[in-house]
Design a protein around this motif. Structure first.
Motif, mmCIF file in Angstrom:
data_model
loop_
_atom_site.group_PDB
_atom_site.id
_atom_site.type_symbol
_atom_site.label_atom_id
_atom_site.label_comp_id
_atom_site.label_asym_id
_atom_site.label_seq_id
_atom_site.Cartn_x
_atom_site.Cartn_y
_atom_site.Cartn_z
ATOM 1 N N VAL A 142 68.688 22.981 -11.495
ATOM 2 C CA VAL A 142 69.019 21.743 -11.566
ATOM 3 C C VAL A 142 69.115 21.152 -10.021
ATOM 4 O O VAL A 142 70.062 21.776 -9.261
ATOM 5 N N HIS A 143 68.634 20.014 -9.675
ATOM 6 C CA HIS A 143 68.590 19.564 -8.375
ATOM 7 C C HIS A 143 69.834 18.471 -8.134
ATOM 8 O O HIS A 143 69.577 17.600 -9.212
ATOM 9 N N PRO A 144 70.604 18.519 -7.243
ATOM 10 C CA PRO A 144 71.462 17.405 -7.045
ATOM 11 C C PRO A 144 70.776 16.088 -7.079
ATOM 12 O O PRO A 144 69.740 15.978 -6.384
ATOM 13 N N ARG A 145 71.368 14.957 -7.395
ATOM 14 C CA ARG A 145 70.706 13.755 -7.110
ATOM 15 C C ARG A 145 72.124 12.951 -6.660
ATOM 16 O O ARG A 145 73.344 13.058 -6.931
ATOM 17 N N GLY A 146 71.413 11.604 -6.066
ATOM 18 C CA GLY A 146 72.428 10.610 -5.655
ATOM 19 C C GLY A 146 73.180 11.224 -4.395
ATOM 20 O O GLY A 146 74.552 10.722 -4.310
ATOM 21 N N TRP A 147 72.803 11.826 -3.505
ATOM 22 C CA TRP A 147 73.426 12.116 -2.094
ATOM 23 C C TRP A 147 73.895 10.893 -1.480
ATOM 24 O O TRP A 147 73.489 9.971 -1.527
#
Length: 63
Positions: free
Chosen positions: A3-8
């Motif tokens: 799972v890749h983080p989003r919305g940094w």
């Protein structure tokens, strides 16, 4: 599955500083990375862990 983080995003309080962290969303939790070394990766926290951390910050338990 990865799972890749989003919305940094970076805190609005750190606009003039170079020593900052960014927070991204991952599942129901958060991911944290260093803005100066994004390639170094990030660590994650569950939603419960992140909520406990934010509560501790707001209640000045790290002061």
């Amino acid at each position: 599955m990865t799972v890749h983080p989003r919305g940094w995003r970076k805190s609005s309080r750190s606009n003039q500083h170079s020593h900052c962290v960014e927070i991204g969303r991952v599942g129901d939790g958060a991911a944290v990375r260093d803005t100066k070394d994004r390639a170094a990766g990030y660590f994650t926290a569950t939603g419960a862990q992140w909520a406990a951390f934010i509560d501790a910050v707001k209640n000045e338990r790290f002061e």
